[in-house]
Write a protein that holds these residues in place. Structure first.
Motif, mmCIF file in Angstrom:
data_model
loop_
_atom_site.group_PDB
_atom_site.id
_atom_site.type_symbol
_atom_site.label_atom_id
_atom_site.label_comp_id
_atom_site.label_asym_id
_atom_site.label_seq_id
_atom_site.Cartn_x
_atom_site.Cartn_y
_atom_site.Cartn_z
ATOM 1 N N ASP A 1 0.821 -1.212 0.000
ATOM 2 C CA ASP A 1 0.000 0.000 0.000
ATOM 3 C C ASP A 1 0.858 1.266 0.000
ATOM 4 O O ASP A 1 0.475 2.278 -0.569
ATOM 5 C CB ASP A 1 -0.927 0.017 1.222
ATOM 6 N N ILE A 2 2.000 1.214 0.662
ATOM 7 C CA ILE A 2 2.889 2.384 0.690
ATOM 8 C C ILE A 2 3.361 2.681 -0.736
ATOM 9 O O ILE A 2 3.375 3.824 -1.184
ATOM 10 C CB ILE A 2 4.106 2.112 1.606
ATOM 11 N N HIS B 107 1.831 1.772 -3.470
ATOM 12 C CA HIS B 107 0.666 2.235 -4.220
ATOM 13 C C HIS B 107 0.382 3.706 -3.931
ATOM 14 O O HIS B 107 0.117 4.490 -4.845
ATOM 15 C CB HIS B 107 -0.559 1.387 -3.860
ATOM 16 N N ALA B 108 0.435 4.072 -2.671
ATOM 17 C CA ALA B 108 0.179 5.463 -2.307
ATOM 18 C C ALA B 108 1.192 6.373 -2.993
ATOM 19 O O ALA B 108 0.844 7.426 -3.523
ATOM 20 C CB ALA B 108 0.256 5.627 -0.788
ATOM 21 N N ALA B 109 2.443 5.940 -3.012
ATOM 22 C CA ALA B 109 3.481 6.759 -3.633
ATOM 23 C C ALA B 109 3.230 6.911 -5.132
ATOM 24 O O ALA B 109 3.404 7.990 -5.691
ATOM 25 C CB ALA B 109 4.848 6.137 -3.382
ATOM 26 N N ILE C 126 11.206 6.902 -0.649
ATOM 27 C CA ILE C 126 10.363 6.126 0.259
ATOM 28 C C ILE C 126 11.085 4.871 0.767
ATOM 29 O O ILE C 126 11.270 4.701 1.968
ATOM 30 C CB ILE C 126 9.045 5.698 -0.435
#
Ligand SMILES: Nc1ncnc2c1ncn2[C@@H]1O[C@H](COP(=O)(O)OP(=O)(O)O)[C@@H](O)[C@H]1O
Ligand SMILES: [Mg+2]
Lengths: 397, 277
Positions: free
Chosen positions: B168-169, B171-173, B187
C-alpha cells in the motif's frame, strides 16, 4: 444545463466489463458499473470478494485482464496512476513513516508542481520560483489540515499519532490535490466502534462539502447503508445488485443480497406453493400476491420487523416455541423455533411486551404480508404479480 | 526452572560468551599492547599487557611519518566511499524491482542474485583481473572500485527489507506522483535505514580491510589502501621493527572499531529485521 452535462461527463466513472484473474484464479468477473459525478457509491461485499482489487484497477495500480475504465469520460486504461485524476485512502493508511504529517500531505503537491531539479535538496532551493511554489504548497497543506482539525499535528510523525488521527492525515493527503474521484478502501475498519461512527459522519460531511465522486469500499453493511447514495453489492467477483440503500433493503435482487443487508439477518424459510396465491410455510398458510406454480418450492424471506405478535394462529401467522428474548434497549428480539427450520426465527417486537414472554411458551407471529420477499430455487427474487412492490427499474429515478 | 538453576545456566552462558569473546579480542589487545612497547620489550619472556617503558609516541610517530599512512587512509576513504555509494545506487533499485515490481523472470533473476551470493570473490579474481587489464585501469582508483560495485549481498539484504514494507505504501506513492526511481530514493531507502546502515558497515569493513584485490591491481603507493600500505610498510620500512608496524595497524583499524561501536544498535537491527517477519 449544458454545463451540468459537461460536469457529469467530466467526473463520473464508467466501468465496462472488467475482469481480473490472479494466477488463473478469477477474482473479478465482467464488472460493469456507471458512477455518476458527485455520487457516493459504496462497494459492499464480504472479505476477499475482490473489492480492493477493483479499486486498485480503477486507480491504475493493477492492470485488468479485459474491460475498460473511463474517468471523466476519458478512457484511462493506458494512463499511469498519477495521470488519472483519482486519490485513494488505504485501509492501512499507508502514510510514509519517515516523513512528518506536513511532508506526507505536501508530497503529492510537490511531485506535481515542482520539477525534478526543484525537488533536489540543496540545488532546488536556489532555483527560481521554488520558494514561491513551496510556500504556496505549505499554505494549502495548512488549510487542508485546518479543515480536518489536524493542524496541530503537522510537525508529528505518523508513528506518534492515534488511529483516528492517522486516518485524517490519510484523508488529508488525498484531499490536498483536489482529485475528481476519491477511492476509499475500508478506511474505518482499523478504528474502534465509537470512532468509526464519528468518522462515518465526517466522511459523509466531507463528501457533501467537496461534491466530488466517492467510491467507498466496505464489508460493513451499516457503513454502506448510512453513507451511500447507491450501494453496489459484490459477490464472488460479480455485481449482484446496484441500487439505493432503501431499495437494496426493501427489494434485494437475490437471496445473498438479502442475507448480506440487515441486522439481525433476514429470516429465510422454505415454503411450498399450494395453489395460486397460497403458500405453506412452517406448518402455516400464507397468502401472497405472486402467481406461483402449484407444488413449486420457494424461499420466504421475512425481516425481523415484518413480524408482529398475534393472539391466535391463523392465516399469515406462524406458530412456534420461544427460545429466548434479547432485550437491546430500544428493541426486543424474540428467537422462536418454528417447524421445518433449524435456525430460530428472529422477530423484532415492541419493548413494552417484554414482560409478556417467557422462554418455552408458544407464540404466534403474524407476517406483514406486503413486506415478504420470495426467492426462487436459484436464489433470485420472484417479483410480485401486482405492482404494489415496485419493480427495480422504476426506483432508479 | 528454579532460581539456582537459572543462575547456573546464566553463568554457563556467560562463561561461553566470555571465552569466545576474549579469543576474538586477544589479537587486537595484543596489537595495541605491542604498539605501546619499546623494541626491547617486544619479545621479553615476561608477559605484560602494559609496557615498562612507554614507547607509544615514538612508535606512532614513526608509523605516521616513515610510511605515507595518512595517504593510505585517504585512499581507503575514497575507495570505500565510492564503492559504498555505487553499491547503494545499484542495489537499491535492483532490490526494489525484485521486491515490489511484478515482471516475467523475477524469480529467475532473484535466483541469479542468490548464486552471486554463494560465489566467493576470489573465484572471480582472474576474469576481473583480465577485464581490468582490457580496460587499462591498473594502478587507478577505478581498478579498486569497479569490481565491487554490484553487490549480491546488498541486493539480497535490501530486497528482504523492502519486502517487509507494505504494498500500500508503494501504491500510495505511485498515486502521489512518484516515479519508480523516486519511490526507491524517497520512500524505500529512507524507510530501510537500519538495512542501509548494516550494509554500509559490512561493505566498508570488508573493503577497508581487503588486501587480496589491491595486491593484484595496485603497484604505486599513491593508490594503496591502508591494508596494502601496512604490508608494504612491513616489508620495506619496518623490517623486524614491530612496534611502529603495530602502531600503524592500530591506526588503520581504529576508524572501523569506533564507527561500529557508534552504530552497533542499528547494525543488529538491520541484519535481523528481515528474518523476524
Ligand atoms: N496481487 C495479488 N496476487 C494474487 N492474489 C491476489 C492479489 N491481490 C488480491 N489477490 C486475491 O484476490 C482476492 C480478492 O482480494 P481483495 O480484492 O483484496 O478482496 P477484498 O478487498 O474484497 O477483501 C483474494 O482472494 C486475494 O487473495
Ligand atoms: Mg480489501
Amino acid at each position: 444545463m449544458a454545463t451540468q452535462m459537461m460536469r457529469n461527463a467530466l467526473a463520473g466513472v464508467s466501468i465496462h466489463g472488467i475482469s481480473k484473474s490472479f494466477d488463473s484464479a478469477p477474482i473479478l468477473n465482467g464488472i460493469s458499473l456507471d458512477i455518476r459525478d458527485g455520487e457516493f457509491l459504496t462497494l459492499l461485499g464480504p472479505s476477499g470478494c475482490g473489492k480492493s482489487t477493483l479499486l486498485r484497477i480503477i486507480a491504475g495500480l493493477e492492470q485488468q485482464d479485459c474491460g475498460t475504465i473511463e474517468v471523466a469520460g476519458v478512457k484511462v486504461d493506458r494512463l499511469r496512476p498519477k495521470q488519472r485524476d483519482v486519490a485513494m485512502v488505504f485501509q492501512s493508511y499507508a502514510l510514509y513513516p519517515h516523513m512528518t504529517v506536513s511532508e506526507n500531505m505536501a508530497l503529492p503537491l510537490k511531485m506535481r508542481r515542482l520539477s525534478a531539479w526543484q525537488r533536489l535538496p540543496v540545488i532546488g532551493a536556489l532555483l527560481p520560483k521554488t520558494c514561491a511554489v513551496s510556500a504556496e504548497i505549505k499554505t494549502e497543506v495548512v488549510r487542508t489540515a485546518k479543515a480536518l482539525g489536524i493542524d496541530h499535528l503537522l510537525a508529528h510523525k505518523p508513528g506518534q499519532l492515534s488511529g483516528g488521527q492517522r486516518q485524517r492525515v490519510a484523508v488529508g493527503r488525498a484531499m490536498v490535490r483536489h482529485p475528481a474521484v476519491f477511492l476509499m478502501d475500508e478506511p474505518l475498519s482499523n478504528l474502534d466502534a465509537k470512532l468509526r461512527v464519528q468518522m462515518r459522519g465526517e466522511i459523509k460531511e466531507l463528501h457533501r462539502r467537496l461534491g466530488v465522486t466517492f467510491i467507498y469500499v466496505t464489508h460493513d453493511q451499516t457503513e454502506a447503508m448510512t453513507m451511500s447514495d447507491r450501494i453496489a453489492v459484490m459477490l464472488n467477483g460479480q455485481l449482484a445488485q446496484v441500487a439505493s440503500p432503501r431499495q437494496i433493503y426493501a427489494c434485494p435482487a437475490d437471496r445473498r443480497v438479502a442475507e448480506l443487508i440487515g441486522s439481525p439477518k433476514i429470516n429465510l424459510l422454505e415454503a411450498t406453493a399450494r395453489s395460486e396465491g397460497l403458500l405453506t410455510v412452517a406448518g402455516s398458510a400464507l397468502a401472497v400476491d405472486n402467481k406461483l406454480d402449484s407444488g413449486s418450492s420457494v424461499t420466504l424471506g421475512i425481516r425481523p420487523e415484518s413480524l408482529q405478535p398475534a393472539e391466535w394462529a391463523g392465516l399469515n401467522t406462524l406458530t412456534g416455541r420461544l427460545r429466548y428474548v434479547e432485550h437491546v434497549g430500544a428493541d426486543l428480539f424474540a428467537h422462536v423455533d418454528v417447524p421445518g427450520s433449524s435456525e430460530p426465527l428472529v422477530a423484532r417486537l415492541p419493548v413494552e411486551l417484554a414482560s409478556n414472554f417467557q422462554s418455552d411458551q408458544i407464540v404466534h407471529l403474524q407476517i406483514r404480508r406486503e413486506q415478504v420477499l420470495l426467492f426462487s430455487a436459484d436464489g433470485r427474487r420472484v417479483s410480485e404479480g401486482d405492482a404494489r412492490v415496485t419493480p427495480l427499474r422504476s426506483y432508479a429515478q | 526452572m528454579t532460581l539456582p538453576m537459572k543462575i547456573l545456566a546464566g553463568a554457563v552462558r556467560h562463561a561461553i560468551l566470555l571465552t569466545t569473546g576474549s579469543l576474538v579480542l586477544a589479537p587486537f589487545v595484543w596489537m595495541v599492547s605491542l604498539s605501546l612497547k619499546p623494541p626491547a620489550e617486544l619479545f621479553s619472556s615476561s608477559f605484560t599487557l602494559l609496557p615498562q617503558h612507554w614507547f607509544a609516541v615514538e612508535n606512532y610517530a614513526r608509523a605516521l611519518t616513515e610510511a605515507p599512512l595518512p595517504r593510505y587512509m585517504l585512499n581507503g576513504v575514497i575507495v570505500c566511499a565510492a564503492i559504498l555509494l555505487l553499491q547503494i545506487m545499484i542495489c537499491a533499485p535492483a532490490a526494489y524491482a525484485l521486491a515490489k515490481v511484478r515482471f516475467a523472470g523475477r524469480q529467475v533473476m532473484f535466483g541469479f542474485v542468490l548464486i552471486g551470493l554463494l560465489i566467493p570473490h576470489q573465484v572471480l579474481a582472474l576474469p576481473l583481473f583480465i577485464l581490468c587489464y582490457g580496460l587499462g585501469i591498473f594502478n587507478t582508483y577505478a581498478a579498486l572500485i569497479f569490481p565491487f560495485v554490484v553487490s549480491p549481498f546488498g541486493i539480497f539484504l535490501f530486497r528482504q527489507f523492502f519486502m517487509s514494507i507494505p504494498d500500500d505504501i508503494v501504491h500510495a506513492a505511485r498515486l502521489d506522483g512518484l516515479s519508480e526511481l523516486s519511490i526507491v530514493w524517497r520512500i524505500m531507502l529512507p524507510m530501510s535505514l537500519p538495512a542501509v546502515l548494516a550494509f554500509s558497515i559490512v561493505s566498508v569493513v570488508s573493503h577497508w580491510n581487503d588486501l587480496f584485490w589491491p595486491l593484484l591491481v595496485v603497484r604505486s603507493q599513491e593508490f594503496m589502501p591502508p591494508s596494502l600500505g601496512i604490508v608494504t610498510f612491513a616489508n620495506a620500512e619496518a623490517g623486524n621493527d614491530y612496534g611502529p608496524l603495530m602502531a600503524g595497524a592500530t591506526v588503520v583499524v581504529a576508524p572501523l572499531v569506533i564507527s561500529f561501536l557508534a552504530a552497533q544498535r542499528w547494525f543488529i537491527e538491520g541484519l535481523t529485521a528481515g528474518s523476524i517477519k
